[in-house]
Design a protein around this motif. Structure first.
Motif, mmCIF file in Angstrom:
data_model
loop_
_atom_site.group_PDB
_atom_site.id
_atom_site.type_symbol
_atom_site.label_atom_id
_atom_site.label_comp_id
_atom_site.label_asym_id
_atom_site.label_seq_id
_atom_site.Cartn_x
_atom_site.Cartn_y
_atom_site.Cartn_z
ATOM 1 N N GLU A 286 -6.290 -4.861 -4.080
ATOM 2 C CA GLU A 286 -5.413 -5.212 -5.196
ATOM 3 C C GLU A 286 -4.122 -5.853 -4.680
ATOM 4 N N MET B 171 0.833 -1.215 0.000
ATOM 5 C CA MET B 171 0.000 0.000 0.000
ATOM 6 C C MET B 171 0.860 1.255 0.000
ATOM 7 N N PRO C 166 -3.836 -0.269 -3.769
ATOM 8 C CA PRO C 166 -4.953 -0.411 -2.821
ATOM 9 C C PRO C 166 -4.975 -1.793 -2.178
ATOM 10 N N ALA C 167 -5.580 -1.884 -0.991
ATOM 11 C CA ALA C 167 -5.516 -3.104 -0.183
ATOM 12 C C ALA C 167 -6.034 -4.332 -0.928
#
Lengths: 389, 254
Positions: free
Chosen positions: A350, A342, A347-348
């Motif tokens: 992903e 991150m 993003p988390a």
């Protein structure tokens, strides 16, 4: 961080030759369910399995009421038959090794036999769709590939059912069989079965076991060699979600000289109460000179609460072999890894996807069936979507 | 012209017996093109500052503000901060199993740039950046930081710095554990990014050694969770001579 389980360190049983034939199982292999005591859960071969979720498959209380639809789609040249219990082709690959497999063998009424004649090279896969419709069923399937024939068989399990069913693969001399068994059941299904391959002289058997669904799935992929020169590749991929129990118990019996085996199973776990079990037993008997074997199990734990039991076991009775090895490791996707990805803008969700895709990618490529690769990747993504959100 | 403004920042961590305050009112402004060295003894809170700016969940901001060009950084998630232009080169880069360096770099660049870099130019860009940092091409196919030596991890951090071109680069003890050759390679990487004039650099270090390679515009001495003294490069020379003793006396947070 990745925690390597030293080879064999988590095992407390080894395979022995003689009587009993296999110390890991609670009784000698047999076609008759009456030869197996009802397991109570402390036996070596049952200690990881939640018996109360087997819906009576293990103690004789499960009653068949149909409820499973099987459709076989086969290209020209392939024979598909439904046969009675007395058909001579049944039971040739090997005996059931536990009570549920024996229960299935003792209880099925009709078996299905798919035969590929000798020297027939199929250009299309044989597709077997097993769809559960809520009932309980016992089944038996034989896939016989004649000498020098080549075939790909895809078995798809979907829907909801309580199933105990065995599959036998009879691979003729010089033949090549690839089998993909996908357990894409609803999350309520229970599926227990033994998949036994008898590999002929210079024959090649490739097994791909893919388990995504089910409340409880417990499979025994087993390989025996009928003659020298056989080769078996066993690949497995599982994605164990919250509440699921997925158990793969492999056994490769090298009792014949100059055969090869290669095992690679990988699993990801996500959610509390997700439980994956991998048992990899390889026995190289004294007669099996020139054996070359390797087995690997990797697990990726994505969230807290998931549990993996990974037990590789290698028993070698002759020094005259080409190679033998095994590896097992369970890694955890940590908050620190998530933070690192991150912190690079990812993003988390992903980040999680990236890790899981990467983890499975190598295995999926090894399978070498492009159509299946795509399907597996899509399915892995769908599993992630479903459980991340 | 990007500006990072830290005002009266207070940060705590959970410890036995309740939260413990580590940062006790940090004030600092870093502008694009500037290089600030933050020096201080162990336990003074330097790394806490770095990780707090990046948004590590272990640290709780209890007071103060951090803005990047007026935008509230503290309200952003970790990935939003990175996409806003904050980059943290970590002291202990994390191993990520199953993710190759090349996949990681491309995913990261796509997230930061807002679109996937064109494959042909991207491959060349990565290859050249790796060459400049003497990173073996085989690293592209290895899992992120897995089995990397200390020096390889640091070079990999600076590789990301070069590729992601942040507005604010926070280098948390990038020099620690490096031999002289690796320190030179890493410093050259940082200097290439600095020469663009597009980055504001916050160089956190325990030692003055790296300042021979990366010349700061400003030097701050960090002690007991705040900036105890600020000055020009000459302040680093003084620290080289005298150490941190003056700042530690009576000022330690313990």
């Amino acid at each position: 961080m990745a925690e390597t389980i030293p080879a064999g360190s988590t095992t407390d049983g080894v395979i022995q030759v003689g009587q009993p034939t296999d110390a890991r199982v609670s009784a000698p292999a047999s076609y008759d369910v009456a030869d197996f005591p009802v397991p109570h859960g402390r036996e070596e071969d049952w200690r990881f399995t939640p018996l109360e979720r087997l819906r009576g498959l293990h103690d004789g209380t499960a009653v068949a009421d149909g409820g499973v639809r099987v459709e076989v789609t086969a290209p020209a040249g392939v024979t598909v038959e439904t046969v009675g219990r007395d058909d001579a082709r049944l039971g040739k690959a090997g005996k059931p090794v536990d009570r549920v497999a024996a229960q299935a063998y003792s209880s099925f009424e009709k078996a299905s036999v798919v035969s590929v004649p000798k020297e027939t090279v199929l250009t299309e896969p044989v597709r077997i769709a097993v769809h559960g419709e809520g009932g309980t069923a016992f089944g038996h399937q034989v896939i016989a590939v004649g000498a020098f024939a080549e075939a790909v068989v895809v078995i798809d399990h979907t829907g909801d059912a309580t199933v105990a069913a065995n599959v036998e693969y009879l691979i003729g001399d010089g033949a090549k069989l690839t089998v993909v068994s996908v357990q894409d059941w609803d999350d309520t299904a229970v599926h227990v079965g033994q998949h036994t391959a008898l590999v002929g002289r210079d024959a090649t058997f490739k097994s791909v076991v893919v388990t995504f669904g089910g409340d409880l799935v417990r499979l025994h992929p087993r390989v025996v060699y009928g003659a020298p020169g056989g080769e078996a590749e066993l690949y497995g991929l599982y994605f164990t979600d919250n509440g699921q129990h997925q158990e793969h118990r492999l056994f490769i019996d090298h009792d014949t000289p100059h055969c090869r085996s290669n095992v690679a199973y990988k699993g990801a776990l996500q959610g509390a109460e997700a439980h994956a079990v991998w048992i990899g037993d390889v026995l190289i008997r004294a007669a099996a000179e020139g054996t070359d074997t390797y087995e690997l199990n990797r697990n990726l734990v994505l969230t807290d609460g998931a549990r993996v039991d990974s037990v590789p076991n290698l028993e070698i009775e002759t020094g005259e072999i080409v190679g033998a090895g095994h590896a097992s490791a369970t890694g955890r996707f940590e908050d620190e890894q998530l933070f690192y990805l991150m912190a690079r803008g990812i993003p988390a969700d992903e980040a999680r996807r990236l890790v899981v895709r990467g983890f499975f990618a190598e295995l999926v490529q090894q399978i070498g069936i492009p159509e299946l690769e795509e399907r597996l990747i899509d399915k892995i993504e769908a599993e992630l979507e479903a459980s991340v959100g | 012209m990007a500006t990072l403004e830290i005002h009266d920042l207070h940060v705590s961590v959970d410890a036995e017996g309740g939260p413990r305050e580590i940062l006790r009112g940090v004030d600092l402004t870093v502008k694009q093109g500037e290089t600030h060295a933050i020096m201080g003894p162990n336990g003074s809170g330097k790394s806490t500052l770095a990780y707090s700016l990046a948004g590590h969940p272990k640290y709780t901001v209890t007071g103060g503000t951090v803005t990047l060009d007026g935008e509230d950084v503290l309200a952003m998630s970790v990935d939003e901060r990175a996409r806003a232009g904050v980059f943290l080169a970590m002291q202990y880069p994390v191993e990520v199993p199953g993710v190759s360096v090349s996949n990681f770099l491309r995913t990261s660049a796509t997230a930061i740039r807002g679109e996937a870099p064109k494959l042909r130019t991207w491959v060349k860009e990565v290859k050249e950046a790796m060459e400049r940092l003497s990173i073996d091409p085989s690293f592209a196919e290895r899992n992120v930081n897995e089995g990397f030596s200390g020096g390889e991890k640091k070079r990999h951090e600076i590789l990301q710095l070069e590729l992601l071109k942040p507005a604010i680069a926070i280098l948390d003890e990038t020099d620690s554990g490096l031999d002289v050759d690796a320190l030179r390679v890493v410093s050259e990487g940082v200097n290439r990014v600095r020469e663009s004039g597009q980055v504001g650099t916050l160089l956190i270090t325990h030692y003055t050694r790296i300042l021979r390679y990366i010349k700061p515009d400003h030097v701050h001495v960090f002690a007991a969770g705040r900036i105890a003294e600020s000055g020009g490069p000459e302040l680093a020379d003084k620290l080289e001579e005298e150490g941190y003793e003056e700042y530690v006396k009576g000022g330690a947070s313990e």
